[in-house]
Scaffold this motif. Structure first.
Motif, PDB file in Angstrom:
ATOM      1  N   TYR A   1       0.824  -1.206   0.000  1.00 50.86           N
ATOM      2  CA  TYR A   1       0.000   0.000   0.000  1.00 50.86           C
ATOM      3  C   TYR A   1       0.862   1.262   0.000  1.00 50.86           C
ATOM      4  CZ  TYR A   1      -3.134  -3.682   1.653  1.00 50.86           C
ATOM      5  OH  TYR A   1      -3.830  -4.855   1.787  1.00 50.86           O
ATOM      6  N   LYS A   2       0.265   2.362  -0.386  1.00 52.48           N
ATOM      7  CA  LYS A   2       0.981   3.640  -0.411  1.00 52.48           C
ATOM      8  C   LYS A   2       1.036   4.287   0.956  1.00 52.48           C
ATOM      9  CE  LYS A   2      -0.018   4.711  -5.257  1.00 52.48           C
ATOM     10  NZ  LYS A   2      -0.624   5.688  -6.208  1.00 52.48           N
ATOM     11  N   GLU A   3       0.095   3.944   1.805  1.00 56.81           N
ATOM     12  CA  GLU A   3       0.098   4.520   3.155  1.00 56.81           C
ATOM     13  C   GLU A   3       1.273   4.001   3.970  1.00 56.81           C
ATOM     14  OE1 GLU A   3      -2.947   2.216   5.782  1.00 56.81           O
ATOM     15  OE2 GLU A   3      -3.757   2.246   3.734  1.00 56.81           O
ATOM     16  N   ARG A   4       1.478   4.592   5.127  1.00 56.28           N
ATOM     17  CA  ARG A   4       2.600   4.219   5.990  1.00 56.28           C
ATOM     18  C   ARG A   4       2.505   2.765   6.409  1.00 56.28           C
ATOM     19  NH1 ARG A   4       4.384   7.541  11.485  1.00 56.28           N
ATOM     20  NH2 ARG A   4       6.298   6.329  11.897  1.00 56.28           N
TER      21      ARG A   4
ATOM     22  N   ASP B   1       2.242  -0.663   8.162  1.00 59.42           N
ATOM     23  CA  ASP B   1       1.574  -1.125   9.381  1.00 59.42           C
ATOM     24  C   ASP B   1       1.520  -2.651   9.313  1.00 59.42           C
ATOM     25  OD1 ASP B   1      -0.052  -1.842  11.478  1.00 59.42           O
ATOM     26  OD2 ASP B   1      -1.624  -0.376  11.041  1.00 59.42           O
TER      27      ASP B   1
END
Length: 363
Positions: A277-280, A282
């Motif tokens: 994913y592009k988000e941080r 996790d």
């Protein structure tokens, strides 16, 4: 006079042929790495024997049942060492490959060399990795496959005692071949590829309702450090602290994700292990996967064993198709470890039978 000369000649020929029969399996590199031999030295005990490149002779150890161990030179199996036995062991010296999680020591049980491993209880790394380390002990106790896992000699709480492999781990591949140049052949190197996949196919077999996946392998040197060389240049898995278990029920599998201390990156891990994913990043949101992450790594591991010498080019071309299948980005389209093993075995046998250029030459 002629009669005596002929008799002497026949005696010499007979002695020469007899000597060849005795030594052929030990002096020729192409014969040293055949299957391990099993002998019955006494009616009560079977023995498995290998040709030790360290001692330059055949060494044997008893074939033992679950709950027992047999070291090279022992005449019969012995029950796993208990806490009382382990307390009597004298720690001779720290081994250089002690890691963040455990300390590793030389020792002797009776006259036989062994290795003692202890969890680093008071270090942060030891506390974090402690559950995995204890899980690894249980795996060594219960998953009794002598040709796959490092042989357990005894255990007590967070201390384990194992057999010794004097050639150490696979990170020292080229060093070992410099020490034993007679064995630096294409056959030996391909035998290591076969040995590695043989271990995977056993771990992935699911015969006990479980598939085992090695998670602590984010780059080639890390993975190589988890396998020890046997003294006939095969492999045995020594580090099982980060093994994940996939439960199998018929065709259904409970998928996993490896527990790591940070984001996995690079080309060595399988695509499904990477953060998608592009988000941080996790860790809790990572997608699940199965044992096919290890199939993706097989080509890199085998090419590592084969090395970069020009004499390996023809063999690498023979492996190209199966390695391409292993690198399929869709895990479902990758072959199983069993399928890779059968292909490797075919290529290995063809290599020996065809005796192609460079096979008997040192790499």
């Amino acid at each position: 006079m002629k009669s005596k000369w002929r008799r002497s000649l026949l005696v010499c020929i007979f002695m020469y042929l007899s000597l060849l029969c005795i030594l052929k399996d030990h002096l020729l590199p192409e014969n040293i790495f055949g299957t391990q031999k099993k002998h019955t030295i006494s009616p009560e005990q079977n023995f498995t024997c290998i040709w030790s490149v360290v001692e330059n002779r055949e060494i044997c150890k008893p074939v033992c049942n679950h709950g027992f161990f047999g070291l090279y030179g022992m005449e019969k199996c012995h029950p796993l060492l208990t806490c009382a036995d382990i307390k009597q062991l004298k720690l001779e010296g720290n081994i250089g490959n002690s890691g963040y999680v455990k300390e590793v020591w030389h020792s002797y049980w009776q006259k036989f060399p062994v290795v003692v491993k202890k969890l680093r209880k008071f270090d942060r790394a030891g506390k974090i990795a402690g559950p995995g380390y204890l899980q690894g002990i249980n795996l060594m106790k219960n998953f009794y496959r002598p040709s796959v896992l490092l042989q357990l000699v005894g255990h007590c709480n967070d201390t384990i005692v194992t057999e010794v492999h004097r050639l150490l781990d696979a990170r020292d591949l080229e060093i070992r071949f410099k020490e034993y140049p007679l064995y630096n052949t294409l056959q030996t190197r391909m035998q290591l590829c076969v040995s590695y996949v043989d271990i995977l196919r056993t771990l992935h077999s699911g015969h006990d309702g479980k598939i085992y996946v090695q998670c602590d392998a984010n780059h080639i040197q890390k993975l190589a450090g988890q396998f020890l060389f046997t003294e006939d240049f095969r492999l045995v898995l020594s580090d099982v602290d980060s093994m994940e278990t996939i439960l199998v029920n018929g065709t259904n599998k409970r998928l996993i994700k490896c527990t790591v201390w940070g984001e996995v990156t690079g080309r060595f891990p399988a695509p499904e292990e990477l953060w998608p994913y592009k988000e941080r990043y996790d860790a809790s949101k990572l997608p699940l996967y199965d044992e096919k992450i290890e199939i993706w790594k097989i080509p890199d591991v085998c090419l590592y064993f084969l090395g970069d010498d020009v004499s390996t080019r023809q063999l690498k071309r023979s492996l190209k198709d199966i390695h391409k299948q292993c690198k399929n980005r869709n895990p479902r389209k990758r072959p199983t470890a069993e399928q890779v093993y059968k292909t490797y075995q075919t290529i290995y046998k063809d290599m020996i039978e065809s005796n192609f250029s460079g096979f008997k030459e040192r790499v």
